[in-house]
Write a protein that holds these residues in place. Structure first.
Motif, mmCIF file in Angstrom:
data_model
loop_
_atom_site.group_PDB
_atom_site.id
_atom_site.type_symbol
_atom_site.label_atom_id
_atom_site.label_comp_id
_atom_site.label_asym_id
_atom_site.label_seq_id
_atom_site.Cartn_x
_atom_site.Cartn_y
_atom_site.Cartn_z
ATOM 1 N N ASN A 1 0.791 -1.236 0.000
ATOM 2 C CA ASN A 1 0.000 0.000 0.000
ATOM 3 C C ASN A 1 0.825 1.290 0.000
ATOM 4 O O ASN A 1 0.256 2.387 -0.068
ATOM 5 N N PHE A 2 2.154 1.162 0.099
ATOM 6 C CA PHE A 2 2.986 2.373 0.097
ATOM 7 C C PHE A 2 2.743 3.207 -1.155
ATOM 8 O O PHE A 2 2.565 2.660 -2.252
ATOM 9 N N ILE A 3 2.843 4.523 -0.993
ATOM 10 C CA ILE A 3 2.895 5.414 -2.145
ATOM 11 C C ILE A 3 4.195 5.083 -2.880
ATOM 12 O O ILE A 3 5.253 4.941 -2.243
ATOM 13 N N LYS A 4 4.099 4.947 -4.196
ATOM 14 C CA LYS A 4 5.307 4.540 -4.947
ATOM 15 C C LYS A 4 6.176 5.760 -5.259
ATOM 16 O O LYS A 4 5.672 6.871 -5.398
ATOM 17 N N LYS A 5 7.450 5.491 -5.413
ATOM 18 C CA LYS A 5 8.426 6.552 -5.675
ATOM 19 C C LYS A 5 7.987 7.446 -6.848
ATOM 20 O O LYS A 5 8.077 8.672 -6.792
ATOM 21 N N GLU A 6 7.471 6.805 -7.881
ATOM 22 C CA GLU A 6 7.127 7.577 -9.089
ATOM 23 C C GLU A 6 5.834 8.378 -8.915
ATOM 24 O O GLU A 6 5.485 9.186 -9.777
ATOM 25 N N GLN A 7 5.124 8.169 -7.797
ATOM 26 C CA GLN A 7 3.889 8.938 -7.574
ATOM 27 C C GLN A 7 4.152 10.324 -6.951
ATOM 28 O O GLN A 7 3.243 11.128 -6.848
ATOM 29 N N PHE A 8 5.395 10.574 -6.515
ATOM 30 C CA PHE A 8 5.707 11.869 -5.895
ATOM 31 C C PHE A 8 5.963 12.937 -6.955
ATOM 32 O O PHE A 8 6.552 12.607 -7.990
ATOM 33 N N THR B 1 12.232 1.394 -0.936
ATOM 34 C CA THR B 1 13.676 1.196 -0.708
ATOM 35 C C THR B 1 13.975 1.197 0.791
ATOM 36 O O THR B 1 14.718 0.348 1.303
ATOM 37 N N ALA B 2 13.382 2.163 1.489
ATOM 38 C CA ALA B 2 13.641 2.272 2.936
ATOM 39 C C ALA B 2 13.122 1.028 3.670
ATOM 40 O O ALA B 2 13.793 0.476 4.551
ATOM 41 N N HIS C 1 20.002 5.213 7.483
ATOM 42 C CA HIS C 1 19.346 6.273 6.719
ATOM 43 C C HIS C 1 19.295 5.969 5.230
ATOM 44 O O HIS C 1 20.070 5.160 4.723
ATOM 45 N N THR C 2 18.373 6.616 4.574
ATOM 46 C CA THR C 2 18.417 6.791 3.126
ATOM 47 C C THR C 2 18.334 8.298 2.912
ATOM 48 O O THR C 2 18.003 9.035 3.851
#
Ligand code: CDP
Length: 809
Positions: free
Chosen positions: A421-428, A445-446, A746-747
């Motif tokens: 359910n995470f918001i995907k990287k490309e959705q930002f 990734t995190a 961290h990331t």
């Protein structure tokens, strides 16, 4: 030339700029007892003021007799509401648009409320004077439970109803009951209800996020000194927002703002407790005006815990819907918010429940609806963001518990449910259903990094074995794996939607470069231990090419610092940090023109390189920033004013959205309820990292306060409204004994709109930590049928949970 033998790497290292774990410059004075806190301030002829406080939570005051107190040696004056009334100072505005009694005006609304202010030659005489003040009370029915308060005929605040007893509109619109403060909504009600009502799977839960307190080691206090000769009022105090305090003092006292100087000296922790205005400030100012002498007021620990700025106290009812394979489709949250006797919450004006509307968390939830009802009760006012950005801690706790409950409903692994359910990287940039636009993130990734680091699968296998062993009678210990993934929202805030008392929430930095190439930068923020003097100098070092060690950072004096809204809600780096970078860039732009003149080339033919401007294509031709600084003061440069100074007032285009992935591994002794945190892994992403060591310190501190809140810290009341946890004997403050060895990681996902890509970090670990500790406790009992149990998870409550689940045989 000496410079030429220094490599570029050495020049970078010499600056101690961004990314360097520079040692905290503040610590030399703190570790040697040279800090200067408000109680260290001693002025000639200084008096001490302290309060007579109400022993009752709700009572009418029929008489206050001060005669005997005025006979006590050393007592000079006793102020009551009657004395303040002619000045219009017996009530004061709160940050939430309500008003609050400065001194009890005919009644009291919570235990410990300020009734009279005794002014004496010293603290001891003041204490004797307090004993001698005689107050007659007539007890009234006490309302501690917000749900009962909303049903009760008892009117807590007569000043909020009309002559027919009908509630008048409040600062946030219509009120439905005389003890109701506001209703605040976000999102789409009907579509959300439709989605939830027709969903394949729905999980419901009610959770209480208990009342607690920021409890900084240094309590609140101030020294007011009215100089009647020049008409100037100086106010030293534990203020997280010194400029806002100056404006408030001016507005309520009528003293012109230029005649008020507010100084925040060293502050021993704030965590939200020192944002608001307290009766002690007003009374000290009045007492100093009346006596013509400086007046100090310093709370003791009980005063602090019982009366100033509580945190949380949210009853949260949630419904979350999903498909059978775990894709979340909708979220509904209703909050009953207990605000105590006065609505003194410290939130931006348009957000009476702070940033509770970030409660969709890190998840791509298509439709959501939030409603919050604020309610008056007989508890202390406050409602501050204890180490968080307004109500984001409540929001993150809510969604991270709802995810766990949904995982139970779906019979699914909670880590996997999060992942799908995470918001995907490309959705930002991602616009959430409740309105916020998340700037950047890379949650998958995190999460993968975190789960790999702790060997998540191995932990689950170990837990399964432990459950088997427990059932077989081989152990009495259970194992909990607490997960949390959080998105914070920090950097309030864009002036278009964030103000406090009408003051836009920008922030500022003013820089002066001295002729010899050192500098002073003054900011509108104020450190309370976060290390601003260290880290803001690092931002500047990288921006202007002078060593951080040659840059003084000054905050907290309204006579010298540019106007800013102060430090809370992890806003310093996102807002004042950005102002610092922008002011630095103005310095650099002027330095570029000076360098070009000195090098006899066009402005466009020089470029900045670490600590100098070099001629493009001819690196041997350069002028260092030190040389440029000197030239700015000693050379007449055609078309350029002398000097090298700049100021920036920064209005952020958006909040920043730091995030993190936390895992807690906890063993629980079922027979005693004792918890043992075996492992705590914290991955934080705060964008560009200014000082990794300071960040690590912030993470340790935030996690420790999270541990406190999750595992024991609370402000508890009995049904008479007596505070049961008013001392550090009862109010849990963790020590090295309880604190585990945190593993930090961290990331780096920079903020796209922040000039240096930095997001805030000071509060993230608290926000993410609380659900992580709580989820560990709850997870330990999941296999035995536990769905949800309220914090704080102290040993007694855990024992009770085990008992209720029949685990004691
Ligand atoms: O507003 P407050 O100072 O409480 O919070 P913050 O802006 O998150 O900063 C806390 C401390 O961490 C400050 O000294 C920051 O400069 C430092 N920090 C950092 O080194 N790198 C970041 N990306 C964010 C904060």
């Amino acid at each position: 030339m000496k410079d030429e033998v220094i490599t570029r790497e050495e020049r970078v290292a010499n600056l101690k700029g961004m990314g360097c774990s520079r040692k905290r410059v503040e610590d030399a004075r703190f570790t040697q007892g040279k800090g200067n806190y408000v109680d260290d301030i001693k002025l000639d002829g200084m008096l001490f003021g302290d309060f007579v406080r109400s022993p009752y939570a709700h009572a009418k005051i029929t008489n206050i007799d001060t005669a005997a107190a005025l006979e006590v040696p050393g007592v000079l004056a006793v102020l009551t509401a009657k004395d303040l009334e002619p000045l219009g100072l017996h009530w004061m505005p709160t940050l939430a648009g309500d008003k609050q009694m400065v001194l009890a005006d005919g009644k009291v609304l919570f235990q410990g409320q300020e009734v009279a202010f005794v002014v004496a030659e010293d603290r001891y005489a003041a204490a004797d004077g307090i004993e001698a003040v005689e107050v007659e009370y007539e007890e009234l029915e006490v309302l501690i439970d917000p749900f009962k308060s909303m049903q009760s005929d008892v009117v807590l605040r007569e000043d909020t109803v009309d002559e027919n007893g009908k509630p008048m509109d409040g600062a946030h619109g219509p009120r439905t009951h005389h003890n109701h403060i506001f209703t605040w909504e976000a999102g789409d009600k009907d579509p959300t209800f439709e989605v939830i009502d027709s969903a394949e799977v729905v999980a419901e839960e009610t959770m209480y996020y208990h009342r607690t307190h920021p409890c900084p080691l240094e309590t609140c206090g101030c020294v007011a000194s009215m100089d009647k000769v020049n008409g100037k009022l100086t106010l030293w105090g534990t203020f997280q927002a010194p400029h806002a305090i100056r404006t408030v003092v001016s507005l309520i006292s009528g003293i012109e703002e230029h005649n008020i100087r507010v100084i925040s000296p060293d502050i021993g922790g704030g965590f939200g407790n020192k944002v608001g205005a307290y009766p002690g400030y007003v009374c000290s100012v009045v007492a100093s005006i009346v006596t013509g002498k400086p007046v100090k007021w310093i709370e003791d620990r009980m005063d602090n815990l019982m009366t100033t700025a509580f945190a949380r106290d949210y009853w949260m009812k949630g419904r979350i819907s999903a498909t059978k394979d775990g894709k979340i489709t909708g979220l509904h949250c209703h909050v009953t918010a207990d605000h105590g006797g006065f609505d003194a919450c410290a939130d931006p004006t348009k957000f009476p429940a702070g940033f509770m509307n970030i409660c969709t968390g890190s998840y791509d939830i298509p439709t959501a609806y939030l409603e919050v009802d604020g309610v008056y009760t007989n508890k202390a006012p406050g409602g501050v963001s204890y180490r968080c950005s307004f109500r984001v801690t409540e929001a993150v706790y809510f969604i991270e518990r709802m995810i766990e409950v949904l995982a139970i409903e779906l019979n699914m692994d909670a880590a996997e449910l999060r992942r799908i359910n995470f918001i995907k990287k490309e959705q930002f940039p991602y616009t959430a259903a409740l309105g916020w636009e998340y700037d950047s993130g890379d949650y998958h990734t995190a999460w993968d990094k975190a789960l790999k680091a702790v060997d998540y699968e191995g932990l689950r296998a170990e837990q399964a074995q432990r459950i088997e062993d427990f059932k077989a009678g081989k152990t009495r210990s259970l194992m909990g794996i607490g997960l949390s993934f959080f998105t914070e929202i920090v950097g309030a805030g864009p002036v278009k939607n964030c103000d406090i008392l009408g003051l836009g929430m920008f922030d500022s930095c003013e820089i002066r470069i001295h002729p010899t190439g050192s500098a002073i930068a003054r900011l509108g923020t104020i450190s309370q231990g976060q290390g601003h003097a260290t880290t803001f100098a690092q931002i500047l070092a990288s921006e202007i090419g002078l060593p951080a060690d040659s840059i003084t950072i000054e905050e907290g004096d309204t006579d010298t610092a540019p106007y800013g809204l102060g430090t809370y809600g992890s806003r310093s780096t996102p807002v004042a940090g950005a102002a610092t970078a922008m002011a630095g860039r103005k310095i650099r732009a002027k330095a570029q023109m000076i360098a070009a003149y000195l090098l006899e080339v066009h402005d466009d033919d020089v470029e900045f390189d670490v600590d100098r401007f070099v001629v493009k294509g001819a690196p041997e031709r350069f002028k260092t920033m030190k040389e440029i600084a000197f030239a700015a003061y000693n050379q007449a440069i055609p078309g350029i004013e002398p000097g090298l100074e700049a100021v920036s007032y920064y209005d952020p285009p958006n909040m920043t959205y730091p995030f993190g992935a936390y895992v807690c591994v906890m063993d629980i002794d079922v027979d005693t309820g004792v918890t043992d945190i075996r492992r705590f892994y914290a991955l934080d992403d705060c964008g560009t990292r200014i000082n990794p060591m300071v960040i690590e310190g912030q993470v340790h501190g935030g996690l420790t306060e999270a541990l406190a809140v999750a595992l024991g810290q609370e402000i508890a009341y009995d049904e008479m409204g007596n505070v049961k946890t008013g001392t550090l004997m009862d109010f849990f403050l963790p020590t090295a004994w309880e604190v585990p060895n945190y593993e930090t990681d961290h990331t780096v996902t920079p903020s796209p709109h922040h000039p240096i890509g930095a997001k805030g970090v000071g509060e993230s670990p608290h926000v993410g930590g609380v659900p992580c500790f709580s989820n560990a406790v709850q997870d330990a009992f999941r296999a035995f049928g536990l769905r949800h149990t309220n914090m704080p998870h102290d040993h007694w409550r855990i024992w009770k949970t085990a008992n209720e689940l029949g685990l004691h045989g």
